[in-house]
Design a protein around this motif. Sequence first.
Motif, PDB file in Angstrom:
ATOM      1  N   ASP A 109     -17.194  40.379  15.013  1.00 12.85           N
ATOM      2  CA  ASP A 109     -16.521  39.856  15.848  1.00 12.85           C
ATOM      3  C   ASP A 109     -15.467  41.096  16.664  1.00 12.85           C
ATOM      4  O   ASP A 109     -14.230  40.634  17.025  1.00 12.85           O
ATOM      5  CB  ASP A 109     -15.741  38.750  15.597  1.00 12.85           C
ATOM      6  CG  ASP A 109     -14.398  38.976  14.632  1.00 12.85           C
ATOM      7  OD1 ASP A 109     -14.421  39.848  13.770  1.00 12.85           O
ATOM      8  OD2 ASP A 109     -13.613  37.815  14.479  1.00 12.85           O
ATOM      9  N   GLY A 155     -21.037  39.517  17.019  1.00 13.73           N
ATOM     10  CA  GLY A 155     -20.391  38.005  16.660  1.00 13.73           C
ATOM     11  C   GLY A 155     -21.225  37.592  15.335  1.00 13.73           C
ATOM     12  O   GLY A 155     -21.458  38.311  14.348  1.00 13.73           O
ATOM     13  N   MET A 205     -19.496  35.458  21.021  1.00 12.12           N
ATOM     14  CA  MET A 205     -18.495  36.673  21.539  1.00 12.12           C
ATOM     15  C   MET A 205     -18.422  36.087  23.234  1.00 12.12           C
ATOM     16  O   MET A 205     -19.307  35.729  23.851  1.00 12.12           O
ATOM     17  CB  MET A 205     -19.188  38.078  21.587  1.00 12.12           C
ATOM     18  CG  MET A 205     -19.297  38.402  20.347  1.00 12.12           C
ATOM     19  SD  MET A 205     -17.698  38.471  19.254  1.00 12.12           S
ATOM     20  CE  MET A 205     -17.044  39.975  20.003  1.00 12.12           C
ATOM     21  N   GLN A 232     -11.802  39.788  18.321  1.00 10.89           N
ATOM     22  CA  GLN A 232     -12.007  39.067  19.548  1.00 10.89           C
ATOM     23  C   GLN A 232     -10.942  38.224  19.657  1.00 10.89           C
ATOM     24  O   GLN A 232     -10.184  38.010  20.678  1.00 10.89           O
ATOM     25  CB  GLN A 232     -13.068  38.392  19.913  1.00 10.89           C
ATOM     26  CG  GLN A 232     -13.266  37.169  20.956  1.00 10.89           C
ATOM     27  CD  GLN A 232     -14.744  36.771  21.181  1.00 10.89           C
ATOM     28  OE1 GLN A 232     -15.276  37.244  22.151  1.00 10.89           O
ATOM     29  NE2 GLN A 232     -14.963  35.788  20.362  1.00 10.89           N
TER      30      GLN A 232
END
Length: 94
Positions: free
Chosen positions: A8, A46, A56, A86
């Motif tokens: 991520d 992701g 994502m 993220q």
Amino acid sequence: MKLVPLNDRVVLKQLVAEETTKSGIVLPGQAKEKPQQAEVIAVGPGGMVDGKEIKMEVKNGDKVIYSKYSGTEVEIEDETYIIVKQSDILAVVE
């Protein structure tokens, strides 16, 4: 060389901070804060992270605002990038 983030993670390139205020005052170097706006350069795939499915939500070229003290700065070929999770991205600027 190309940075390919895992899981991520997102690779950001910091946007240049303005050197004058809206009223026209020129800021000296020490008065400038590190800007919190950046452009997304690369996005990880992701997937499963810590047992949770991560989708994502940012893409290459997005302008984002990220947490002030987050990420890891890396320098590759005289360019400085920031690698963040993220979840450290607070908003996408439209």
